[in-house]
Motif scaffolding. Structure first.
Motif, PDB file in Angstrom:
ATOM      1  N   GLU A 270      53.590  -3.129 -12.173  1.00 28.79           N
ATOM      2  CA  GLU A 270      53.246  -2.274 -11.035  1.00 28.79           C
ATOM      3  C   GLU A 270      52.032  -1.390 -11.312  1.00 28.79           C
ATOM      4  O   GLU A 270      51.716  -0.511 -10.518  1.00 28.79           O
ATOM      5  CB  GLU A 270      54.443  -1.392 -10.667  1.00 28.79           C
ATOM      6  CG  GLU A 270      55.687  -2.189 -10.271  1.00 28.79           C
ATOM      7  CD  GLU A 270      56.867  -1.279  -9.974  1.00 28.79           C
ATOM      8  OE1 GLU A 270      56.704  -0.051 -10.097  1.00 28.79           O
ATOM      9  OE2 GLU A 270      57.932  -1.799  -9.624  1.00 28.79           O
ATOM     10  N   LEU A 271      51.327  -1.629 -12.410  1.00 28.75           N
ATOM     11  CA  LEU A 271      50.209  -0.788 -12.806  1.00 28.75           C
ATOM     12  C   LEU A 271      49.104  -0.808 -11.753  1.00 28.75           C
ATOM     13  O   LEU A 271      48.675  -1.874 -11.301  1.00 28.75           O
ATOM     14  CB  LEU A 271      49.662  -1.257 -14.153  1.00 28.75           C
ATOM     15  CG  LEU A 271      48.729  -0.285 -14.881  1.00 28.75           C
ATOM     16  CD1 LEU A 271      49.467   0.975 -15.294  1.00 28.75           C
ATOM     17  CD2 LEU A 271      48.108  -0.957 -16.110  1.00 28.75           C
ATOM     18  N   GLU A 272      48.643   0.393 -11.368  1.00 26.35           N
ATOM     19  CA  GLU A 272      47.583   0.524 -10.358  1.00 26.35           C
ATOM     20  C   GLU A 272      46.273   1.038 -10.949  1.00 26.35           C
ATOM     21  O   GLU A 272      45.204   0.656 -10.494  1.00 26.35           O
ATOM     22  CB  GLU A 272      48.043   1.461  -9.238  1.00 26.35           C
ATOM     23  CG  GLU A 272      49.244   0.941  -8.464  1.00 26.35           C
ATOM     24  CD  GLU A 272      49.690   1.906  -7.388  1.00 26.35           C
ATOM     25  OE1 GLU A 272      49.081   3.008  -7.282  1.00 26.35           O
ATOM     26  OE2 GLU A 272      50.635   1.586  -6.646  1.00 26.35           O
ATOM     27  N   GLN A 273      46.346   1.945 -11.941  1.00 28.91           N
ATOM     28  CA  GLN A 273      45.141   2.505 -12.550  1.00 28.91           C
ATOM     29  C   GLN A 273      45.260   2.436 -14.064  1.00 28.91           C
ATOM     30  O   GLN A 273      46.207   2.980 -14.634  1.00 28.91           O
ATOM     31  CB  GLN A 273      44.917   3.953 -12.108  1.00 28.91           C
ATOM     32  CG  GLN A 273      43.695   4.606 -12.715  1.00 28.91           C
ATOM     33  CD  GLN A 273      42.390   3.916 -12.315  1.00 28.91           C
ATOM     34  OE1 GLN A 273      42.128   3.709 -11.130  1.00 28.91           O
ATOM     35  NE2 GLN A 273      41.576   3.560 -13.294  1.00 28.91           N
ATOM     36  N   LEU A 274      44.288   1.795 -14.700  1.00 29.70           N
ATOM     37  CA  LEU A 274      44.282   1.646 -16.158  1.00 29.70           C
ATOM     38  C   LEU A 274      42.992   2.231 -16.715  1.00 29.70           C
ATOM     39  O   LEU A 274      41.894   1.850 -16.300  1.00 29.70           O
ATOM     40  CB  LEU A 274      44.386   0.165 -16.538  1.00 29.70           C
ATOM     41  CG  LEU A 274      44.247  -0.166 -18.025  1.00 29.70           C
ATOM     42  CD1 LEU A 274      45.373   0.471 -18.831  1.00 29.70           C
ATOM     43  CD2 LEU A 274      44.225  -1.679 -18.243  1.00 29.70           C
ATOM     44  N   THR A 275      43.122   3.177 -17.650  1.00 35.08           N
ATOM     45  CA  THR A 275      41.973   3.772 -18.336  1.00 35.08           C
ATOM     46  C   THR A 275      42.237   3.723 -19.833  1.00 35.08           C
ATOM     47  O   THR A 275      43.263   4.233 -20.313  1.00 35.08           O
ATOM     48  CB  THR A 275      41.750   5.224 -17.899  1.00 35.08           C
ATOM     49  OG1 THR A 275      41.548   5.273 -16.494  1.00 35.08           O
ATOM     50  CG2 THR A 275      40.528   5.814 -18.600  1.00 35.08           C
ATOM     51  N   LEU A 276      41.319   3.119 -20.571  1.00 29.72           N
ATOM     52  CA  LEU A 276      41.486   2.967 -22.013  1.00 29.72           C
ATOM     53  C   LEU A 276      40.192   3.344 -22.721  1.00 29.72           C
ATOM     54  O   LEU A 276      39.095   3.045 -22.234  1.00 29.72           O
ATOM     55  CB  LEU A 276      41.851   1.524 -22.378  1.00 29.72           C
ATOM     56  CG  LEU A 276      43.185   0.974 -21.856  1.00 29.72           C
ATOM     57  CD1 LEU A 276      43.286  -0.515 -22.168  1.00 29.72           C
ATOM     58  CD2 LEU A 276      44.355   1.722 -22.474  1.00 29.72           C
ATOM     59  N   GLY A 277      40.328   3.991 -23.875  1.00 29.36           N
ATOM     60  CA  GLY A 277      39.195   4.224 -24.757  1.00 29.36           C
ATOM     61  C   GLY A 277      39.263   3.258 -25.916  1.00 29.36           C
ATOM     62  O   GLY A 277      40.148   3.390 -26.767  1.00 29.36           O
ATOM     63  N   LEU A 278      38.377   2.294 -25.946  1.00 30.66           N
ATOM     64  CA  LEU A 278      38.432   1.226 -26.950  1.00 30.66           C
ATOM     65  C   LEU A 278      37.155   1.220 -27.768  1.00 30.66           C
ATOM     66  O   LEU A 278      36.334   0.309 -27.694  1.00 30.66           O
ATOM     67  CB  LEU A 278      38.639  -0.132 -26.262  1.00 30.66           C
ATOM     68  CG  LEU A 278      39.906  -0.268 -25.409  1.00 30.66           C
ATOM     69  CD1 LEU A 278      39.923  -1.609 -24.692  1.00 30.66           C
ATOM     70  CD2 LEU A 278      41.146  -0.099 -26.260  1.00 30.66           C
TER      71      LEU A 278
END
Length: 591
Positions: A270-278
């Motif tokens: 159900e994920l709508e917004q994904l923010t990652l620091g990679l």
């Protein structure tokens, strides 16, 4: 004759009389002071009563209690959710407490509204018990952005963990373990949003990942998690029903492998917004035969990310075609096409139409945005939340990406492009090749907005170039030109007028001209432009003008500056104007 003994007898009697007189006088003064204080107290009480009666009879007090409660709730929520201060207000009084001290009527309404006491925005420990009592059973919103304010009261706060629906904390590194232990002491059945950051600037140490033990593994309503300078165990199931996941500045000891990251995302359908620091390279430990479906995804943002990590992640994800993508990348290289291939796996399939492009060019950073509307509403260049911007790419400049025309290379890789508006902000001196490439790659361009560059010589030259047919002219569909914060050179206003006349003769005239904060531009020169352009919008800004008597510092345009500067100064300006400038070639190569 008076004897010595007689004289000595007089002095004591006189002293006693004086002392007695002072004692009596002081008694009267004390009575007067007491009476004065009593009168002042009565006057203050009368003033409070009159003020209270005045508020009672004011228009706002005629409102029904439920409307006043709504107004108070809005004030408290605005203070709680929109405040960016790291410390509590003076005297640490919550805003709900301030409301109760206006008048008796307001106090009664506030005390009968538990939700007014349920917002704890960096509230001092002295007020917490009162807030808990008056909020009764209302769900709590707890925000502590300052580690110093949190460390004094986090045990009080966590005692109410089952009631908290919104929890935002910032901790010192050396207190993370204690806080995680407290968060693991009780379930969080009401918790919907959890934000946790660690102030790493104070201390460097290994921060343990958040495990399934947090909230005793029971947080059924949790839908949003934001973590900064810390992370969770990527094999954990506690965050399996999220709609928002934001994990930035992941520590090297907690960095996931590609399989761990994808497994975690697979548990979030159900994920709508994904923010990652990679920022570190993901270990590509296994090959995936199928992609992770994120059918509900609306936006993905990769912050401080390497290009290889972005390609690896996008290659393994399947998401809708209208997902907003925001990338803040390290220096990019020759695999730029690989990135777009990974993001847009079916470029010929259905998708939203890209109608505008914005570019920001500086010595160290390039940025490009693509939007579905003709204008950009966002004040910030890298903003994952902007609804109109489908793709934002900001990256550091390496030796292979320093030529500004790279932004048009990106443009050619974006599917469904019908770009009609171009917005350029540049601290560089853009050369003719930049505008020629733009004219070739953007044949349907109707509007150009140029801001910040020191001159427009190259744009003017390209607009003038072409053959005798309208189709041979650069930007054949251009009819709107906006110039902001530009240095006009001597004679360039007249030259622009001639170009507009020439283009109008070929049926490709400029219909709208907007001039904002342009230097070395006076009313006479603007009047020349108004003679050939239907709609000229000039803000009247005048700066850097040529004084007839030599006053005013002289002309500030690039031509006069070049003539007055030394050859060495000119070469320094040239070296900093367009990166790797090759006098024999103005072409761009990705290699």
């Amino acid at each position: 004759m008076m004897t010595l003994s007689a004289s000595l007898d007089i002095i004591p009697r006189m002293g006693s009389a004086v002392i007695e007189h002072c004692r009596v006088t002081r008694g009267h003064v004390d009575k007067d002071i007491a009476g004065f204080n009593k009168d002042m107290a009565a006057l203050a009480e009368s003033s409070r009563g009159l003020r209270s009666r005045g508020i009672t009879f004011s228009c706002i007090s005629w409102l029904p209690p439920e409307i006043l409660t709504t107004v108070f709730t809005y004030i408290v929520e605005e203070d709680t959710l929109k405040s960016h201060t790291d410390t509590s207000r003076p005297c640490a009084a919550p805003i709900s407490m301030i409301i109760t001290h206006v008048c008796r009527h307001w106090r009664q309404i506030a005390l009968e509204s538990p939700t007014l006491w349920a917002s704890l925005n960096c509230v001092s420990a002295n007020w917490l018990d009162i807030m808990f009592e008056r909020s009764k059973k209302a769900a709590l919103v707890v925000i502590y952005r300052s580690p110093s304010s949190l460390r004094k009261c986090f045990q009080q706060i966590f005692s109410q963990l089952p009631r908290i629906k919104f929890l935002q904390l910032c901790s010192y590194p050396w207190e993370v373990n204690r806080i995680l232990d407290c968060l693991s002491s009780q379930p969080a059945p009401s918790l919907q949003t959890f934000k946790f950051s660690v102030a790493r600037k104070f201390y460097t140490r290994v921060i343990r990942p958040i495990s399934d033990a947090i909230f005793q593994g029971r947080a059924p309503l949790l839908r949003s998690v934001e973590l900064t300078e810390c992370t969770f165990s990527w094999t954990s199931c506690i965050f399996s029903r999220l709609r928002t996941l934001d994990v930035r500045r992941i520590g090297s000891t907690s960095y996931p492998t590609l399989s761990q990251l994808l497994s975690a995302l697979r548990r979030m359908p159900e994920l709508e917004q994904l923010t990652l620091g990679l920022s570190s390279r993901i270990s590509e430990d296994i090959e995936f035969s199928d992609q992770v479906p994120l059918t509900q995804l609306k936006g993905i943002a990769l912050d401080a990310c390497t290009l290889r990590n972005a390609v690896s992640l996008f290659s393994c994800l399947a998401f809708p075609v209208n997902v907003k993508i925001a990338l803040n990348l390290a220096p990019i290289g020759s695999c730029l096409s690989d990135l777009f291939s990974a993001m847009y796996k079916d470029p010929d399939g259905p998708g939203p139409i890209i109608r505008s492009m914005r570019a920001s060019l500086s010595y160290h950073t390039f940025g490009v945005q693509f939007g579905t509307s003709m204008a950009f509403k966002s004040e910030y260049f890298w903003d994952p939340r902007d609804d109109d911007i489908l793709l934002s790419i900001q990256f550091k400049c390496s030796s292979s990406t320093r030529k500004p025309p790279i932004i048009f290379d990106m443009c050619q890789m974006v599917p469904h492009r019908q770009i009609q508006s171009l917005f350029v902000t540049s601290s560089l001196c853009l050369r003719d090749n930049f505008w020629r490439v733009g004219s070739t790659d953007l044949p349907e361009l109707e509007s150009i907005q140029l801001s910040g560059t020191c001159d427009i010589r190259s744009l003017v030259a390209v607009l003038q170039s072409g053959g005798t047919q309208s189709s041979d002219l650069a930007y054949p569909s251009l009819h709107v030109l906006e110039l902001e914060n530009i240095d006009f050179g001597c004679g360039e206003a007249e030259e622009l007028q001639d170009i507009i006349i020439m283009r109008a003769g070929h049926g490709v005239g400029i219909d709208e001209l907007r001039l904002v904060k342009c230097r070395n531009l006076v009313d006479d020169r603007v009047q020349l432009l108004k003679e050939v352009v239907t709609d000229v919008d000039w803000d009247g800004h005048e700066e850097g003008l040529v004084g007839g008597d030599g006053s005013g510092g002289g002309c500030l345009c690039h031509i006069c500056r070049d003539e007055s500067s030394s050859g060495e100064d000119y070469m320094q300006a040239l070296l900093h104007s367009d990166y790797d400038y090759d006098p024999d070639s103005d072409t761009y190569s990705e290699d």
